[in-house]
Motif scaffolding. Structure first.
Motif, PDB file in Angstrom:
ATOM      1  N   UNK A 102       0.830  -1.195   0.000  1.00 54.96           N
ATOM      2  CA  UNK A 102       0.000   0.000   0.000  1.00 54.96           C
ATOM      3  C   UNK A 102       0.865   1.246   0.000  1.00 54.96           C
ATOM      4  N   UNK A 103       0.581   2.150  -0.942  1.00 58.04           N
ATOM      5  CA  UNK A 103       1.330   3.409  -1.031  1.00 58.04           C
ATOM      6  C   UNK A 103       0.356   4.547  -1.287  1.00 58.04           C
ATOM      7  N   UNK A 104       0.690   5.713  -0.760  1.00 59.03           N
ATOM      8  CA  UNK A 104      -0.090   6.910  -1.018  1.00 59.03           C
ATOM      9  C   UNK A 104       0.603   7.694  -2.126  1.00 59.03           C
ATOM     10  N   UNK A 135       2.572   3.329 -13.290  1.00 57.80           N
ATOM     11  CA  UNK A 135       4.011   3.083 -13.457  1.00 57.80           C
ATOM     12  C   UNK A 135       4.562   3.712 -14.735  1.00 57.80           C
ATOM     13  N   UNK A 136       3.727   3.812 -15.769  1.00 56.56           N
ATOM     14  CA  UNK A 136       4.198   4.322 -17.061  1.00 56.56           C
ATOM     15  C   UNK A 136       4.707   5.756 -16.934  1.00 56.56           C
ATOM     16  N   UNK A 159       8.719   8.198   3.780  1.00 57.38           N
ATOM     17  CA  UNK A 159       7.966   7.968   5.010  1.00 57.38           C
ATOM     18  C   UNK A 159       6.491   8.294   4.855  1.00 57.38           C
ATOM     19  N   UNK A 160       6.142   9.130   3.849  1.00 59.67           N
ATOM     20  CA  UNK A 160       4.740   9.457   3.598  1.00 59.67           C
ATOM     21  C   UNK A 160       4.146   8.611   2.468  1.00 59.67           C
ATOM     22  N   UNK A 161       4.999   8.067   1.597  1.00 62.30           N
ATOM     23  CA  UNK A 161       4.524   7.265   0.472  1.00 62.30           C
ATOM     24  C   UNK A 161       4.178   5.841   0.915  1.00 62.30           C
ATOM     25  N   UNK A 183       4.583   3.531  -6.612  1.00 64.07           N
ATOM     26  CA  UNK A 183       4.854   2.608  -7.708  1.00 64.07           C
ATOM     27  C   UNK A 183       4.297   1.235  -7.350  1.00 64.07           C
ATOM     28  N   UNK A 184       4.236   0.367  -8.346  1.00 67.18           N
ATOM     29  CA  UNK A 184       3.823  -1.021  -8.121  1.00 67.18           C
ATOM     30  C   UNK A 184       4.887  -1.936  -8.678  1.00 67.18           C
ATOM     31  N   UNK A 185       5.630  -2.596  -7.787  1.00 72.16           N
ATOM     32  CA  UNK A 185       6.666  -3.546  -8.187  1.00 72.16           C
ATOM     33  C   UNK A 185       7.084  -4.341  -6.969  1.00 72.16           C
ATOM     34  N   UNK A 186       7.174  -5.656  -7.132  1.00 69.47           N
ATOM     35  CA  UNK A 186       7.628  -6.540  -6.066  1.00 69.47           C
ATOM     36  C   UNK A 186       9.002  -7.094  -6.408  1.00 69.47           C
TER      37      UNK A 186
END
Length: 263
Positions: free
Chosen positions: A10-12, A67-68, A79-81, A127-130
């Motif tokens: 989870x990211x803001x 992501x693009x 710390x906020x993301x 972003x979205x990446x594992x």
């Protein structure tokens, strides 16, 4: 001490802020590989195979599409993301004083599939990446980061106590060197009816609370695994019901934090 955290799923997403400047992030030795991973992620996220490669479902299509535009997306302090369960408990974006903020910025690091490692003050986009991803043009991410992270973090960890809150997936991206003053993995057990069992969701919450305690408590930072056990003991009777330290020889130590089952 050096406190290692996993990133949160989870990211803001910041709504304002300058685009990411890779050369301004901490651990500048990682800039070249960061640029390579970022470019590969942008390319794959724009491709028809994006959802499959990134191993996400339809509900996350919007995050993959975001992501693009990562090169021009607004940024905010890490710390906020990062806003998952662990970070919600650590509340590194809401610390009580300058001393706690200084300790957090100096001691806490997040291991990241995209950035390698970032500090709480580093400006990044969501972003979205594992790190479990096999990214076209880069390969399996955990393996790809091992050598760059070794160059960046081995010297940083030397003679410091490493408090390791990473999951196994992110631990695979960098091994704590023998030059560290100690390597302590933080485990969480739940006690109910006299039995102790492994937990997952509440483990993230407890590691977050412990991280907050490490950066906000008065007194000197722990320098040895035994010091860390004493610091954890300060939470017994409040957040925790018990603590223990297990010696694994060459593999370091495990600090066991015991929480009581709800109800």
């Amino acid at each position: 001490m050096l406190v290692l955290l996993p990133p949160s799923e989870g990211k803001t997403a910041p709504t304002t802020g300058a685009p990411v400047d890779l050369t301004a992030l901490s651990s500048p030795l990682l800039t070249t590989h960061r640029r390579r991973v970022l470019g590969a992620l942008v390319r794959v996220s724009a491709s028809p195979a994006a959802m499959s490669v990134l191993r996400v479902g339809p509900s996350l299509a919007g995050e993959v599409a975001r992501n693009v535009g990562l090169r021009t997306a607004p940024t905010a302090p890490a710390r906020a993301v990062y806003t998952g369960v662990l970070y919600g408990a650590a509340r590194l974006d809401d610390l009580p004083d300058d001393a706690a903020r200084e300790r957090s910025d100096r001691c806490v690091r997040t291991i990241s599939a995209l950035w390698g490692v970032v500090g709480p003050a580093d400006l990044i986009p969501a972003y979205r990446l594992s790190t479990g991803t096999d990214l076209p043009g880069v390969g399996p991410l955990a393996a790809s980061w091992r050598r760059p992270l070794g160059r960046a973090l081995d010297a940083h960890a030397a003679r410091r106590l490493v408090v390791d809150c990473r999951s196994a997936t992110y631990a695979a991206a960098w091994s704590v060197p023998a030059t560290a003053a100690g390597h302590v993995t933080v485990a969480v057990l739940r006690e109910a009816d006299g039995r102790r069992t492994i937990v997952s969701h509440s483990a993230k919450h407890t590691r977050g609370l412990f991280t907050r305690h490490l950066v906000t408590r008065a007194g000197s930072e722990p320098r040895t695994p035994t010091d860390l056990l004493d610091v954890a003991g300060e939470l017994v009777g409040t957040t925790l019901v018990d603590v223990a330290l297990q010696d694994r020889g060459a593999r370091g130590h495990v600090l066991v934090l015991v929480v009581r089952a709800p109800g």
